[in-house]
Design a protein around this motif. Structure first.
Motif, PDB file in Angstrom:
ATOM      1  N   ARG A  11     -11.714  31.304  22.581  1.00 47.50           N
ATOM      2  CA  ARG A  11     -13.006  31.753  22.037  1.00 47.50           C
ATOM      3  C   ARG A  11     -14.030  32.027  23.123  1.00 47.50           C
ATOM      4  NH1 ARG A  11     -13.197  25.673  20.730  1.00 47.50           N
ATOM      5  NH2 ARG A  11     -11.806  26.247  19.033  1.00 47.50           N
ATOM      6  N   ILE A  12     -13.787  31.568  24.342  1.00 44.42           N
ATOM      7  CA  ILE A  12     -14.817  31.586  25.372  1.00 44.42           C
ATOM      8  C   ILE A  12     -15.057  32.988  25.931  1.00 44.42           C
ATOM      9  CG2 ILE A  12     -13.441  31.160  27.453  1.00 44.42           C
ATOM     10  CD1 ILE A  12     -16.615  29.229  26.398  1.00 44.42           C
ATOM     11  N   GLY A  13     -14.037  33.878  25.796  1.00 46.23           N
ATOM     12  CA  GLY A  13     -14.171  35.234  26.324  1.00 46.23           C
ATOM     13  C   GLY A  13     -13.478  35.385  27.665  1.00 46.23           C
ATOM     14  N   ALA A  14     -12.954  36.593  27.918  1.00 46.58           N
ATOM     15  CA  ALA A  14     -12.198  36.846  29.153  1.00 46.58           C
ATOM     16  C   ALA A  14     -13.046  36.609  30.395  1.00 46.58           C
ATOM     17  CB  ALA A  14     -11.651  38.271  29.145  1.00 46.58           C
ATOM     18  N   ARG A  15     -14.347  36.844  30.280  1.00 46.83           N
ATOM     19  CA  ARG A  15     -15.254  36.638  31.413  1.00 46.83           C
ATOM     20  C   ARG A  15     -16.316  35.582  31.081  1.00 46.83           C
ATOM     21  NH1 ARG A  15     -14.030  40.548  35.117  1.00 46.83           N
ATOM     22  NH2 ARG A  15     -13.045  42.450  34.330  1.00 46.83           N
ATOM     23  N   ARG A  16     -15.957  34.660  30.216  1.00 52.29           N
ATOM     24  CA  ARG A  16     -16.810  33.529  29.812  1.00 52.29           C
ATOM     25  C   ARG A  16     -18.109  33.994  29.137  1.00 52.29           C
ATOM     26  NH1 ARG A  16     -17.662  30.056  35.006  1.00 52.29           N
ATOM     27  NH2 ARG A  16     -17.844  32.149  35.909  1.00 52.29           N
ATOM     28  N   GLU A  17     -17.999  35.020  28.320  1.00 50.52           N
ATOM     29  CA  GLU A  17     -19.187  35.561  27.669  1.00 50.52           C
ATOM     30  C   GLU A  17     -19.850  34.535  26.741  1.00 50.52           C
ATOM     31  OE1 GLU A  17     -16.393  39.170  28.221  1.00 50.52           O
ATOM     32  OE2 GLU A  17     -16.224  36.997  27.903  1.00 50.52           O
ATOM     33  N   ARG A  38     -24.119  37.935  19.752  1.00 52.99           N
ATOM     34  CA  ARG A  38     -23.149  37.984  20.853  1.00 52.99           C
ATOM     35  C   ARG A  38     -21.818  37.367  20.436  1.00 52.99           C
ATOM     36  NH1 ARG A  38     -26.265  36.570  26.547  1.00 52.99           N
ATOM     37  NH2 ARG A  38     -28.149  37.807  26.195  1.00 52.99           N
ATOM     38  N   ALA A  39     -21.887  36.281  19.659  1.00 57.84           N
ATOM     39  CA  ALA A  39     -20.663  35.637  19.192  1.00 57.84           C
ATOM     40  C   ALA A  39     -19.882  36.571  18.272  1.00 57.84           C
ATOM     41  CB  ALA A  39     -20.998  34.334  18.471  1.00 57.84           C
ATOM     42  N   ALA A  40     -20.589  37.279  17.395  1.00 51.34           N
ATOM     43  CA  ALA A  40     -19.915  38.212  16.487  1.00 51.34           C
ATOM     44  C   ALA A  40     -19.223  39.326  17.263  1.00 51.34           C
ATOM     45  CB  ALA A  40     -20.928  38.788  15.506  1.00 51.34           C
ATOM     46  N   THR A  41     -19.878  39.829  18.296  1.00 57.64           N
ATOM     47  CA  THR A  41     -19.268  40.867  19.135  1.00 57.64           C
ATOM     48  C   THR A  41     -17.994  40.351  19.787  1.00 57.64           C
ATOM     49  OG1 THR A  41     -21.419  41.889  19.588  1.00 57.64           O
ATOM     50  CG2 THR A  41     -19.634  42.359  21.138  1.00 57.64           C
ATOM     51  N   LEU A  42     -18.035  39.119  20.249  1.00 56.26           N
ATOM     52  CA  LEU A  42     -16.874  38.523  20.902  1.00 56.26           C
ATOM     53  C   LEU A  42     -15.732  38.332  19.908  1.00 56.26           C
ATOM     54  CD1 LEU A  42     -16.286  37.565  23.784  1.00 56.26           C
ATOM     55  CD2 LEU A  42     -17.041  35.280  23.124  1.00 56.26           C
ATOM     56  N   ARG A  43     -16.048  37.846  18.717  1.00 62.05           N
ATOM     57  CA  ARG A  43     -15.010  37.670  17.699  1.00 62.05           C
ATOM     58  C   ARG A  43     -14.335  39.001  17.373  1.00 62.05           C
ATOM     59  NH1 ARG A  43     -18.863  34.062  15.406  1.00 62.05           N
ATOM     60  NH2 ARG A  43     -19.649  35.685  14.006  1.00 62.05           N
ATOM     61  N   GLN A  44     -15.151  40.030  17.172  1.00 63.73           N
ATOM     62  CA  GLN A  44     -14.592  41.340  16.823  1.00 63.73           C
ATOM     63  C   GLN A  44     -13.679  41.861  17.931  1.00 63.73           C
ATOM     64  OE1 GLN A  44     -17.985  43.788  15.802  1.00 63.73           O
ATOM     65  NE2 GLN A  44     -18.732  42.264  14.343  1.00 63.73           N
ATOM     66  N   ARG A  45     -14.081  41.648  19.176  1.00 68.34           N
ATOM     67  CA  ARG A  45     -13.247  42.080  20.304  1.00 68.34           C
ATOM     68  C   ARG A  45     -11.904  41.344  20.281  1.00 68.34           C
ATOM     69  NH1 ARG A  45     -15.899  40.641  25.726  1.00 68.34           N
ATOM     70  NH2 ARG A  45     -17.536  41.926  24.794  1.00 68.34           N
ATOM     71  N   HIS A  46     -11.946  40.052  20.012  1.00 72.46           N
ATOM     72  CA  HIS A  46     -10.716  39.257  20.018  1.00 72.46           C
ATOM     73  C   HIS A  46      -9.805  39.640  18.853  1.00 72.46           C
ATOM     74  CE1 HIS A  46     -12.914  35.943  22.482  1.00 72.46           C
ATOM     75  NE2 HIS A  46     -12.594  36.996  23.201  1.00 72.46           N
ATOM     76  N   TRP A  47     -10.366  39.921  17.699  1.00 78.49           N
ATOM     77  CA  TRP A  47      -9.534  40.361  16.580  1.00 78.49           C
ATOM     78  C   TRP A  47      -8.870  41.698  16.906  1.00 78.49           C
ATOM     79  CZ3 TRP A  47     -14.158  39.294  12.824  1.00 78.49           C
ATOM     80  CH2 TRP A  47     -14.232  37.924  12.557  1.00 78.49           C
ATOM     81  N   SER A  48      -9.614  42.596  17.544  1.00 75.29           N
ATOM     82  CA  SER A  48      -9.049  43.894  17.895  1.00 75.29           C
ATOM     83  C   SER A  48      -7.922  43.749  18.909  1.00 75.29           C
ATOM     84  CB  SER A  48     -10.142  44.805  18.452  1.00 75.29           C
ATOM     85  OG  SER A  48     -11.127  45.076  17.476  1.00 75.29           O
ATOM     86  N   VAL A  49      -8.107  42.872  19.883  1.00 75.02           N
ATOM     87  CA  VAL A  49      -7.072  42.640  20.892  1.00 75.02           C
ATOM     88  C   VAL A  49      -5.785  42.157  20.228  1.00 75.02           C
ATOM     89  CG1 VAL A  49      -6.412  41.068  22.753  1.00 75.02           C
ATOM     90  CG2 VAL A  49      -8.608  42.247  22.850  1.00 75.02           C
ATOM     91  N   GLN A  50      -5.917  41.261  19.274  1.00 79.69           N
ATOM     92  CA  GLN A  50      -4.729  40.719  18.617  1.00 79.69           C
ATOM     93  C   GLN A  50      -4.049  41.779  17.752  1.00 79.69           C
ATOM     94  OE1 GLN A  50      -5.358  36.353  17.349  1.00 79.69           O
ATOM     95  NE2 GLN A  50      -7.439  37.089  17.737  1.00 79.69           N
ATOM     96  N   ARG A  51      -4.840  42.576  17.067  1.00 80.29           N
ATOM     97  CA  ARG A  51      -4.259  43.645  16.253  1.00 80.29           C
ATOM     98  C   ARG A  51      -3.527  44.645  17.143  1.00 80.29           C
ATOM     99  NH1 ARG A  51      -8.172  46.470  12.038  1.00 80.29           N
ATOM    100  NH2 ARG A  51      -9.387  46.794  13.938  1.00 80.29           N
TER     101      ARG A  51
END
Length: 770
Positions: A11-17, A38-51
């Motif tokens: 959850r922390i982000g690739a660059r500790r966002e 910012r947390a919502a943006t990070l979650r959306q990025r992580h869901w997209s990466v997994q998809r």
């Protein structure tokens, strides 16, 4: 068809966002809404990466602003009364108050998540605990995911694990008795998720890998029967276990009222047969076949063969997944542009592990030929790693063969050593010290970054670090501590710093892993035989000692913590790697002593973390772990004092082993538990000296002198005052100087007040032996 899924994403982000957003919010630089955005943006990025990686079911609910157990406390409304929550919603202000404390209340206790270096906030229970849905975060995240077209698999901590990992805060209360009152709230949560269109909920019950008492196992059956009672509206449940095997409970779990089970085949591959035999025809079986705890590429051919066997046995009802949440791995190997290609090809981080899961899913559904190129690439990488000459160091192997029992034994018993150390140091009763690090200021980080980039030279960097050491020594003189530290300005991390100077290690740029809250570590990768080419700390400590007449501790990280907080090679027993590390640390200890350093601290905060989750395996681990520590510490004279530090762990069940480590002084975390962790040391009659922490450094809250004195009074009730040291819980690198100075001044005042009450001297004449 076999489905692929993930148990959790970092959850922390690739660059500790997330770290940066949290700390900006805590400083007051951004408001709550900006943090949420910012947390919502990070979650959306992580869901997209997994998809994009090819995962069919993507976890939602694995995100936390601080910790997933604290998320459940908020969701269930189980807020301790001292925070004054009443019936209100648990917003971020209250959430962070529980995690970090306030001016009026200390933070909730924090401890290790099973045998990982991740920390969770311990739930607190008493007879007045009431449960209700008190947070909307989970439901909002489900709506976010569905709006993006994500097929969400919601992740919840299960009711048994939530209660089991909590603590009672009043004598005689049994937290298992709360099961019947928490289950209706779980039912309400599941019903709300069903109404949001959620088909599957992953309900984590990792406590099942522990040695549970019968009443807890009976509670498990009761809990899931209640959640599935006639009339219950809920999604399908996938009960997830990980970190160890649950084969002993296979019969019970197969009959449980859930639609699927997840088991960890990386930590416990032998448990598969217990589940394949007689597995119910109406359940799916998720197999955790990609290691969520380490960074090596998988043997895809071998894993696929296991999956095919299970698929045939279960007529297609197999899911493919990592062994556990990927919270414990770095995010993306593609960000590592400086790793040597040979070593880089051996590795897989979270994104790459999900690709491995996806590849295996395709292989299972389409046949081995469909993934032939990926299988060949993985096999080639593993073969090159096994055969690489970089892995093996003949000098290290020869030295291991020369070890004798005397190399793991101090020359004299503690009573003799203690008398010689008292004569040498002449410390007062209740001597004061700190654990090691002082604030890592922006100036320190800037100097380190400039040196790394080549913007300043060796001499300029040396002077910058010496300036920080002078500052630290000067402040300790003003505060009035009895034993000093040099402050560790030159160290980026207590493991990484040493690994950078040892052969056998390699390092990443962005291999961050969450430890707790916003705290991240970047574990080094231990790929080959360990060898220390030259001293690592001696000149820094020698310089610090030249600035003061007070003793300055040499500060080292112990072999078990170096092992546990690294990603470790898997081609030899961990016990052998631990001994290699011990020999490297031993050389440093001996060199510090030769340089005139008389007190040397070898930190082992991960000692208990390495303890196997099954008690039947404890004795083997404790034997080699204690031996490794003693090899590292036993090469010195009697009048050299060896300290060790341990934190955020329950120690009472392994106290004989801790005593067998033969450290002259042990310092431990005790302030969050209000000295409860010290009780076992008193009952066991711990023979050596001990420093129970009186100041929780993980919270910005600064306790008053009277509060620290109260904790010391409690310590004196279980430990002879002549054995006690006074210190914070842990290192102070995450705090700022004004906080540190105020807190340490109060700590010194508390020690002096207790000395006065006990009628002992402040003059440094030393205490008589107990």
């Amino acid at each position: 068809m076999a489905l692929t899924h993930n148990l959790g994403f970092p959850r922390i982000g690739a660059r500790r966002e997330l770290k940066q957003a949290l700390e900006a919010h805590w400083r007051g630089d951004i408001d709550e809404q900006e943090l949420k955005d910012r947390a919502a943006t990070l979650r959306q990025r992580h869901w997209s990466v997994q998809r994009e990686a090819g995962i069919d079911l993507i976890p939602v609910g694995d995100f936390a602003f601080y910790d997933q157990m604290l998320n459940m406390t908020a969701l269930l409304g189980a807020v301790p009364a001292r925070y004054g929550a009443g019936g209100e919603e648990v917003g971020l202000g209250l959430y962070f108050a529980m995690a970090r404390g306030t001016a009026a209340q200390p933070a909730m206790e924090m401890t290790k998540w099973f045998d990982t270096n991740y920390h969770y906030i311990v739930p607190e229970f008493d007879a007045n605990t009431r449960f209700r849905i008190a947070s909307q975060q989970l439901f909002e995240e489900v709506a976010e995911a569905r709006a993006l077209g994500i097929v969400p698999k919601v992740v919840l901590i299960g009711p048994l694990t939530y209660l089991y990992l909590g603590k009672e805060t009043e004598p005689g209360f049994d937290r298992l008795g709360l099961l019947d009152s928490v289950l209706p709230v779980y039912r309400d949560i599941l019903a709300r998720l069903a109404a949001l269109g959620v088909e599957w909920v992953q309900i984590d019950e990792p406590c099942l890998v522990l040695d549970l008492e019968d009443d807890w196992l009976e509670g498990l059956e009761r809990a899931y029967a209640v959640l599935s009672e006639t009339g219950s509206v809920r999604p399908k449940l996938l009960l997830a276990t990980y970190f160890e095997g649950v084969g002993a409970h296979a019969g019970r779990l197969k009959e449980l009222a859930v639609e699927g089970l997840h088991i960890d085949l990386c930590r416990a591959p032998d448990q598969l047969d217990a589940f394949l035999e007689g597995y119910p025809a109406d359940k799916v079986l998720s197999l955790g076949v990609i290691d969520g705890r380490n960074v090596w590429r998988a043997d895809l051919s071998q894993v696929l063969a296991t999956l095919v066997r299970a698929q045939v046995s279960l007529a297609g009802r197999v899911w493919v997944a990592p062994s556990c949440s990927l919270l414990h791995c770095p995010v993306d190997l593609d960000l590592e542009t400086r790793l040597e290609p040979e070593i880089r090809d051996w590795l897989a981080f979270s994104v790459q592990k999900l690709r491995e899961v996806s590849i295996l899913g395709r292989g299972l559904n389409q046949g081995e030929d469909a993934i032939r190129a990926e299988l060949d690439a993985a096999d080639g990488a593993r073969r090159e790693r096994r055969e690489s000459p970089r892995i093996h160091n003949p000098a290290t192997q020869a030295r291991l063969q020369r070890l004798t029992p005397d190399d793991a034994r101090r020359a004299s018993p503690f009573a003799i050593r203690r008398e010689k150390q008292q004569q040498r140091f002449r410390l007062p009763d209740l001597p004061t010290t700190t654990i090691g690090s002082f604030p890592q200021t922006p100036e320190i980080r800037q100097a380190r970054a400039a040196f790394r980039k080549g913007e300043i030279g060796n001499l300029e960097y040396l002077e910058a670090m010496r300036s920080e050491i002078r500052l630290a020594i000067g402040k300790q003189e003003e505060i009035g501590l009895d034993v000093f530290v040099h402050g560790e300005a030159e160290r980026n991390d207590m493991v990484e710093y040493f690994g950078e100077q040892l052969y056998g290690y390699v390092f990443t740029e962005n291999g961050w892993v969450q430890s707790y809250g916003s705290r991240c570590v970047k574990p080094p990768i231990l790929y080959g035989d360990v060898y220390r080419p030259e001293p690592m700390t001696v000149e820094w400590i020698r310089y610090a000692q030249s600035l003061t007449e007070k003793p300055v501790k040499g500060m080292l990280t112990g072999p078990i913590t170096m092992l546990m907080w690294s990603f470790v090679r898997d081609d030899q027993p961990r016990s052998a790697t631990a001994l290699q590390l011990a020999l490297a640390i031993r050389d440093e200890v001996v060199d510090l002593e030769r340089a005139g350093i008389g007190i040397i601290q070898i930190d082992e905060p991960a000692f208990r973390e390495g303890l196997p989750l099954k008690r039947t395996d404890w004795s083997t681990y404790l034997e080699w772990a204690v031996r490794a520590f003693r090899v590292s510490s036993s090469g010195v004279r009697d009048d050299t004092q060896i300290h060790t530090h341990m934190c955020y762990s329950e120690f009472n069940d392994i106290l004989p082993a801790i005593a067998d480590m033969e450290a002259d002084v042990i310092t431990i975390e005790t302030s969050r538990s209000r000295m409860e962790l010290l009780d076992g040391f008193g009952q066991f009659k711990y023979p050596n000296e001990i420093g129970p922490g009186v100041y929780d450094i993980h919270s910005p809250r600064i306790p008053e002198t009277g509060e620290m004195l109260e904790l010391l009074d409690r310590a004196c009730q279980v430990i002879d005052p002549r054995q006690l040291w006074v210190n914070p819980d842990c290192g102070l690198k995450t705090r700022n100087w004004p906080e540190v100075v105020t807190a340490l001044e109060r700590m010194v005042d508390a020690a002096r007040a207790l000395r006065a009450r006990l009628g002992t001297s402040d003059s440094g004449t030393g205490a008589s032996p107990a």
